[in-house]
Design an enzyme around this catalytic site. Structure first.
Site, PDB file in Angstrom:
ATOM      1  N   GLU A 430       0.847  -1.201   0.000  1.00 15.81           N
ATOM      2  CA  GLU A 430       0.000   0.000   0.000  1.00 15.81           C
ATOM      3  C   GLU A 430       0.879   1.247   0.000  1.00 15.81           C
ATOM      4  OE1 GLU A 430      -2.499   0.191   3.456  1.00 15.81           O
ATOM      5  OE2 GLU A 430      -3.145   2.245   3.038  1.00 15.81           O
ATOM      6  N   ASP A 503      -1.490  -1.295   5.597  1.00 12.58           N
ATOM      7  CA  ASP A 503      -1.503  -0.788   6.961  1.00 12.58           C
ATOM      8  C   ASP A 503      -2.590  -1.481   7.775  1.00 12.58           C
ATOM      9  OD1 ASP A 503       0.462   0.978   6.342  1.00 12.58           O
ATOM     10  OD2 ASP A 503      -0.883   2.686   6.010  1.00 12.58           O
ATOM     11  N   ASP A 505      -4.944  -0.382   9.340  1.00 18.13           N
ATOM     12  CA  ASP A 505      -5.998   0.595   9.616  1.00 18.13           C
ATOM     13  C   ASP A 505      -7.131   0.427   8.597  1.00 18.13           C
ATOM     14  OD1 ASP A 505      -5.089   1.611   7.269  1.00 18.13           O
ATOM     15  OD2 ASP A 505      -4.198   3.421   8.114  1.00 18.13           O
ATOM     16  N   ASP A 507      -8.073   2.170   5.957  1.00 28.32           N
ATOM     17  CA  ASP A 507      -7.690   2.262   4.552  1.00 28.32           C
ATOM     18  C   ASP A 507      -7.008   0.978   4.088  1.00 28.32           C
ATOM     19  OD1 ASP A 507      -8.444   4.445   3.049  1.00 28.32           O
ATOM     20  OD2 ASP A 507      -7.093   5.787   4.146  1.00 28.32           O
TER      21      ASP A 507
END
Ligand code: 0R9
Length: 640
Positions: A430, A503, A505, A507
């Site tokens: 990413e 990540d 998270d 996203d």
């Protein structure tokens, strides 16, 4: 065994003699493995027995309770297990069922066992792997009871402990999984929910209640008089449907029952789920092949007879007629043969023709009786056919372009130098900044890095031709080397491991879900054969004196802190994303083969990801609104 007794034993007895000890020695042989999936397998075995009683027509209420301390209780309101003595073992039938591994499912006489994969050995396997198990049978106005401990040893013989109304009949089994046999003994509400709901869809009329009595009490009731018709309605819940009625066909031949429900929606992807004896068969098999063949043939014949398809038009392909279909296929067979890599493919060859005939007859009649729906179906298939031909042209263009460019110039791929796929890996990373660190951290011989910028196109709303218009997707296809759609060739895969590195998270979750959806739709064999992984980057770096420790979660951090002296003041760094890690951190924790933790992605994971998007991308506003409320502004990207 004494010499004089030997002559009395035959093959059947030897199977009966196998003790529960064998199950404890090799639990994997009986329940697959001893992780979370294996633990839940215990519940399925007991529920299967209750469902069989329901299918025999004697029970309509099944209750599954997760009690405090992860004790499972399964209740049915069937006839109650027989309480007499078994001539062969000299024990009560109940003790026999719970302590002897049977070879076949016909133990109790009567019809064949439909549910489950263990064919009648379920109860004894569960007992063998429990530190205690209790059975209560309500029958003839009495309550019979027996308790087993330490892997299935009876505490006392079966006895009557109480009286009850003569109208009350049924069986209740409670057990606690033996913690020395399992990696975890904590049940997962979602896993139980999903499977029990599936069971209720597949066995119409049976009411299954799930209750969680642990922390906050939860309860769900699954009761579908429409069976798999309601299953299809759930699949299409957030979608526009092509016609209102769900097509439903059932039939039986030679004791083999086949049931199909289907309805088209406005998406471009097929959602076909097949089952054999209530077991999901993601690898397909003869029941699915038969129905798919019939679907293609019947639609082509109808379209030609109705002059919707001209004589010089190409026939519609399987791919064309399955676009946007939601379909459930359920087959019940007295002697199912399961094949394939994960034993989830139905192998019985006779089923193909039976399923084909049954579906073709029923579906033909539906088309005759519903000309408007029939026309809508044919129109949709013809549109799909035109799109397929356009995609083929687009693909040819991609191929020509990559042949000119060569691999090293595809996108931003930093390829590995090895040409040996068995040792090569590709990290899909990413963002450009993490991509940069990953390039510094990698082993160039075996590790390739592909940084992904921007959003991957969501393939739920795109046909193959549009997917091929997306640069990120084209780069991925070219890097993998397998081709796509009907040209897909697993043998050409250039990497043994495809590792998604995002990540920890929201996203990152989103990108991972998009990639899994892409793989599920267009590269499914890569997932099925276990080539796809998710990297698990750490959340914290803890420096204490000279030791550096990376930990994956808040719980792990707390555990580590607890091992340090109370006066210790370790330096704790929280990584907000991969971009914050330098090449050394990244190599040490996430990429180096010795230290990293990879999670292998299963077809179920990919299917779940795919479902997130099909729910989200449908035309209903509500699920999207809920998602946006949960995930905030980031979710505005989902319309990509
Ligand atoms: C809570 C989970 N329920 C069960 O395990 C369960 C098994 C079972 C059963 C019969 C009825 N209810 C049941 N619940 C049963 C079966 C037969 C006759 N009477 C009652 C039969 O198959 O002929 N049994 C399943 C196997 C057996 N009983 C048997 F082998 F002991 F007969």
């Amino acid at each position: 065994m004494k010499e004089e007794n030997k002559a009395h034993y035959n093959d059947n007895d030897i199977q009966v003699l196998e003790g529960l000890e064998a199950v404890r020695k090799r639990p994997g042989m009986y329940i697959g493995n001893t992780n979370e999936a294996g633990l839940h397998h215990l519940v399925w075995e007991i529920v299967d027995n209750a469902v069989d009683e329901a299918l025999a027509g004697y029970c309509d209420d099944i209750e599954v309770e997760i009690g405090k301390g992860n004790v499972i209780t399964v209740k049915d309101d069937g006839r109650g297990m027989p309480t007499g003595t078994n001539a062969k073992t000299g024990l009560s039938t109940i003790e026999t069922i719970f302590t002897v591994l049977h070879a076949g499912g016909k133990f109790g006489g009567g019809g064949y066992k439909v549910s489950g994969g263990l064919h009648g050995v379920g109860a004894s396997v569960v007992n063998a792997l429990s530190d205690w198990l209790e059975v209560r049978v309500y029958r003839e106005g009495k309550v019979f009871y027996q308790r087993f401990e330490n892997g299935g040893k009876p505490v006392e013989p079966l006895k009557v402990v109480d009286e009850c109304s003569v109208d009350r009949t049924g069986t209740t089994v409670s057990f606690h999984a033996d913690p020395t046999m399992f990696e975890t003994t904590v049940y997962n509400w979602d896993i139980l929910y999903k499977r029990l709901q599936e069971m209720a869809f597949l066995n119409k009329g049976v009411r299954i209640t799930l209750i969680d009595q642990r922390e906050d009490e939860k309860k769900a009731i699954f009761h579908y008089n429409g069976g798999i018709i309601e299953y299809v309605q759930m699949l299409n819940k957030n979608k526009q449907v092509l016609f209102d009625d769900v097509v439903y066909v059932e039939g039986r031949e030679d004791d083999i029952a086949v049931e199909i429900a289907m309805q088209y929606n406005d998406s471009y992807n097929p959602s076909i789920y097949s089952f054999a004896n209530n077991i999901h068969t993601p690898e397909g098999g003869t029941h699915e092949e038969g129905v798919k063949q019939a679907l293609t043939r019947v639609i082509n014949n109808y379209a030609k007879n109705a002059k919707l398809l001209k004589d010089n038009d190409d026939s519609l392909t399987g791919e064309d007629v399955r676009e946007g279909i939601a379909m459930i296929i359920s087959c019940k067979h007295p002697n199912p043969q399961f094949e394939g890599q994960t034993k989830t493919k139905l192998g019985n060859s006779e089923v193909k023709k039976i399923a084909n005939d049954i579906f073709a007859n029923g579906f033909e009649r539906f088309l005759m009786e519903n000309p408007d729906a029939a026309k809508a179906i044919v129109d949709k298939c013809m549109t799909a056919s035109r799109a397929r031909i356009a995609a083929k042209k687009a693909r040819e263009l991609t191929r020509r372009k990559t042949a000119l460019d060569g691999f090293n110039t595809i996108g931003k791929l930093a390829d590995c130098t090895s040409k040996d796929a068995s040792i090569s890996e590709i990290f899909l990373v990413e963002g450009d900044s993490a991509g940069g660190s990953a390039k510094d951290a990698r082993i160039p011989k075996t590790q390739a890095i592909l940084p992904l910028r921007g959003k991957i196109l969501n393939v739920e709303k795109a046909r193959l031709d549009r997917a091929l218009g997306n640069e990120e997707i084209r780069t991925i296809i070219t890097a993998f080397g397998t081709g796509i759609g009907d040209e897909f060739d697993l043998d050409k895969l250039r990497y043994n491991k495809i590792i998604i590195m995002t990540d920890a998270d929201v996203d990152g979750d989103h990108i991972r879900i998009l990639l899994l959806t892409l793989f599920y739709r267009f590269f499914r064999p890569i997932v099925e054969t276990g080539h796809v992984y998710a990297a698990q980057p750490p959340l914290y770096k803890v420096v204490y004196g000279k030791t550096i420790k990376y930990v994956q979660s808040d719980e792990e951090l707390a555990e580590y802190r607890a091992t340090l002296p109370t006066s210790a003041k370790p330096l704790v760094q929280r990584f907000k994303g991969l971009g914050e890690m330098d090449a050394i951190d990244l190599r040490e924790t996430t990429m180096h083969i010795e230290n990293r933790v990879l999670k292998r992605i299963t077809v179920d994971d990919a299917m779940a990801a795919d479902k997130v998007f099909s729910d989200l991308m449908g035309d209903e506003v509500l699920p999207r609104k809920e998602y946006i409320e949960q995930y905030g502004q980031f979710a505005s990207n989902i319309d990509a």
